[in-house]
Each structure stands twice: as C-alpha cells, then as structure tokens.
Motif scaffolding. Structure first.
Motif, PDB file in Angstrom:
ATOM      1  N   TYR A 125      -4.341   7.205   2.295  1.00 19.59           N
ATOM      2  CA  TYR A 125      -4.384   6.205   1.231  1.00 19.59           C
ATOM      3  C   TYR A 125      -5.544   6.526   0.291  1.00 19.59           C
ATOM      4  N   TYR A 126      -5.250   6.506  -0.992  1.00 16.33           N
ATOM      5  CA  TYR A 126      -6.258   6.766  -2.021  1.00 16.33           C
ATOM      6  C   TYR A 126      -6.380   5.541  -2.914  1.00 16.33           C
ATOM      7  N   TYR A 127      -7.564   5.413  -3.530  1.00 23.16           N
ATOM      8  CA  TYR A 127      -7.834   4.272  -4.402  1.00 23.16           C
ATOM      9  C   TYR A 127      -8.665   4.764  -5.579  1.00 23.16           C
ATOM     10  N   HIS A 128      -8.388   4.234  -6.756  1.00 24.95           N
ATOM     11  CA  HIS A 128      -9.119   4.619  -7.957  1.00 24.95           C
ATOM     12  C   HIS A 128     -10.223   3.615  -8.208  1.00 24.95           C
TER      13      HIS A 128
ATOM     14  N   PRO B  78       0.827  -1.207   0.000  1.00 25.05           N
ATOM     15  CA  PRO B  78       0.000   0.000   0.000  1.00 25.05           C
ATOM     16  C   PRO B  78       0.862   1.258   0.000  1.00 25.05           C
ATOM     17  N   VAL B  79       0.407   2.271  -0.718  1.00 23.67           N
ATOM     18  CA  VAL B  79       1.142   3.538  -0.836  1.00 23.67           C
ATOM     19  C   VAL B  79       0.235   4.663  -0.345  1.00 23.67           C
TER      20      VAL B  79
ATOM     21  N   ILE C 189     -13.096   0.548   7.239  1.00 23.87           N
ATOM     22  CA  ILE C 189     -13.050  -0.812   6.697  1.00 23.87           C
ATOM     23  C   ILE C 189     -12.408  -0.837   5.317  1.00 23.87           C
ATOM     24  N   ALA C 190     -12.677   0.146   4.473  1.00 21.27           N
ATOM     25  CA  ALA C 190     -12.091   0.174   3.123  1.00 21.27           C
ATOM     26  C   ALA C 190     -10.568   0.238   3.202  1.00 21.27           C
ATOM     27  N   LEU C 191     -10.045   1.028   4.121  1.00 18.86           N
ATOM     28  CA  LEU C 191      -8.601   1.118   4.310  1.00 18.86           C
ATOM     29  C   LEU C 191      -8.058  -0.201   4.852  1.00 18.86           C
ATOM     30  N   GLN C 192      -8.751  -0.787   5.806  1.00 19.74           N
ATOM     31  CA  GLN C 192      -8.313  -2.065   6.349  1.00 19.74           C
ATOM     32  C   GLN C 192      -8.262  -3.138   5.270  1.00 19.74           C
ATOM     33  N   HIS C 193      -9.258  -3.157   4.391  1.00 17.04           N
ATOM     34  CA  HIS C 193      -9.270  -4.132   3.300  1.00 17.04           C
ATOM     35  C   HIS C 193      -8.084  -3.931   2.364  1.00 17.04           C
ATOM     36  N   LEU C 194      -7.777  -2.683   2.022  1.00 19.46           N
ATOM     37  CA  LEU C 194      -6.628  -2.415   1.149  1.00 19.46           C
ATOM     38  C   LEU C 194      -5.333  -2.886   1.815  1.00 19.46           C
ATOM     39  N   LEU C 195      -5.148  -2.543   3.070  1.00 19.63           N
ATOM     40  CA  LEU C 195      -3.918  -2.912   3.766  1.00 19.63           C
ATOM     41  C   LEU C 195      -3.769  -4.425   3.853  1.00 19.63           C
TER      42      LEU C 195
ATOM     43  N   LYS D  89      -3.045  -5.797   0.172  1.00 19.91           N
ATOM     44  CA  LYS D  89      -1.700  -5.492  -0.312  1.00 19.91           C
ATOM     45  C   LYS D  89      -0.611  -6.243   0.452  1.00 19.91           C
ATOM     46  N   THR D  90      -0.908  -6.641   1.690  1.00 21.80           N
ATOM     47  CA  THR D  90       0.073  -7.393   2.463  1.00 21.80           C
ATOM     48  C   THR D  90      -0.151  -8.895   2.353  1.00 21.80           C
ATOM     49  N   GLY D  91      -1.166  -9.295   1.564  1.00 24.01           N
ATOM     50  CA  GLY D  91      -1.422 -10.712   1.349  1.00 24.01           C
ATOM     51  C   GLY D  91      -2.028 -11.413   2.550  1.00 24.01           C
ATOM     52  N   LYS D  92      -2.693 -10.665   3.390  1.00 28.21           N
ATOM     53  CA  LYS D  92      -3.293 -11.239   4.602  1.00 28.21           C
ATOM     54  C   LYS D  92      -4.809 -11.283   4.468  1.00 28.21           C
ATOM     55  N   LYS D  93      -5.421 -12.069   5.360  1.00 29.73           N
ATOM     56  CA  LYS D  93      -6.870 -12.133   5.487  1.00 29.73           C
ATOM     57  C   LYS D  93      -7.204 -11.800   6.932  1.00 29.73           C
ATOM     58  N   TRP D  94      -8.472 -11.510   7.192  1.00 27.98           N
ATOM     59  CA  TRP D  94      -8.878 -11.158   8.549  1.00 27.98           C
ATOM     60  C   TRP D  94      -8.456 -12.227   9.548  1.00 27.98           C
TER      61      TRP D  94
END
Length: 183
Positions: free
Chosen positions: A97-100, A90-91, A111-117, A120-125
């Motif tokens: 953090y922005y998303y297109h 994530p950048v 939640i949207a930020l948590q999902h991106l992070l 991008k780190t290859g993790k799940k909840w």
C-alpha cells in the motif's frame, strides 16, 4: 511550474509509476503527467498512442482501478494526463500500500498501514474486536463508568444508572425482556 501535492510529473512512462497511481488513489486523488519534467517543462512523449491503451489496462490489471488518460498537445509536443480518483477502499500495488503525502510516495507499514485500512473501511480502533479478550480482562469499574457516560450522553435510558447493573451482564447480548446490554 512546480509539482503541487496532487500532481506528479514524469518525462516518460515506466510501469513502476503504477505506484504513484496507487499513492494518489489512497490519498486525495491526483494527476500524473507523462511527458513533463520535474520543473514543469513539457518535453513530450513519443509513444502516446500506445500509452493511452497501456496505462489504463495496466492500472486495471495491477490495481483493479480505472483511470482516465487524457492526451494533451503543446506546440508540437504531446503529453499525457492520468487522472486518478480517490478510492473508498484501500488499494495495493503488488500487495504493498502506498500513500501520497506532500510530494512524496510513502510505502505504508505498521501503524500507518493500519490507519489507512481502518480509515478506508470506515472503522475506528474501538470497532475492532480483540479475539482473545475475555470478561476477566475488563475492569468492572471501567464498565460502570461506561454505563454512567452512556446515560449522560443519552445513549441508554437513565434508569440504567439506578439499576446497579452487573457489569458482566451488561456486556451480554440484549434480551427481549428489556434487560440492558451491548450487542
């Protein structure tokens, strides 16, 4: 010529457009065109030589991201194409953090930020530990169902289901003697 999802047209450069670069890098990548209006008409950009140095430098300094800046010419008008790759991490731009999405720039929060992070780190909840949780918070029946499903999916040996494993012991680190457990 309208703006497709992975392209954005700007008549001139403003540093705030680094947010658009951030959007693209966090989504599927994209291209930012400087010197083209929202209708896709080439209006040209005068300071293209200066911007060919400034945009990559600002991208690295503010986003930690290397972008390609290509110079194009149509008739007697110059315009720039900023090619933004996808990032596997994530950048953020100034900590945001922005998303297109579609043709919009979204500032990610909650939640949207948590999902991106996580994405991008290859993790799940379920990969994220809950620091304050203890065995008292877990249901023994749920752990038994987990053991049963794990056997069905061949994740642990079939003998585990017959051993009447104590759920609390199952969650301890595995021992060299072959006792079952989750690491």
């Amino acid at each position: 010529m309208t703006e497709p999802q992975n392209k954005e047209y700007k008549q001139s450069w403003r540093d705030e457009y680094l947010k658009w670069i951030c959007c693209f890098v966090n989504a599927q990548g994209g291209r930012l065109f400087i010197g083209i209006d929202d209708n896709g008409v080439i209006v040209g950009v005068q300071e293209y030589n200066k911007l060919m140095d400034e945009i990559p430098n600002k991208s690295v300094n503010h986003l930690g991201l290397v972008v390609d800046v290509n110079l194009h010419k149509s008739g007697n008008k110059h315009y720039l194409e900023v090619v933004v790759p996808v990032s596997s991490v994530p950048v953020a731009y100034h900590g945001i953090y922005y998303y297109h999405s579609g043709s919009t720039k979204q500032e990610l929060k909650g939640i949207a930020l948590q999902h991106l992070l996580l994405k991008k780190t290859g993790k799940k909840w379920e990969d994220i530990p809950v620091e304050e949780a203890s065995l008292k918070d877990l249901s023994a029946n749920t752990i038994r169902r987990f053991i049963s499903k794990s056997v069905e999916m061949n994740r642990i040996p079939r003998t585990a289901k017959k051993m009447n494993i104590d759920p609390a012991n199952f969650l301890q680190r595995p021992r060299k003697n072959g006792a079952f457990g989750v690491s």
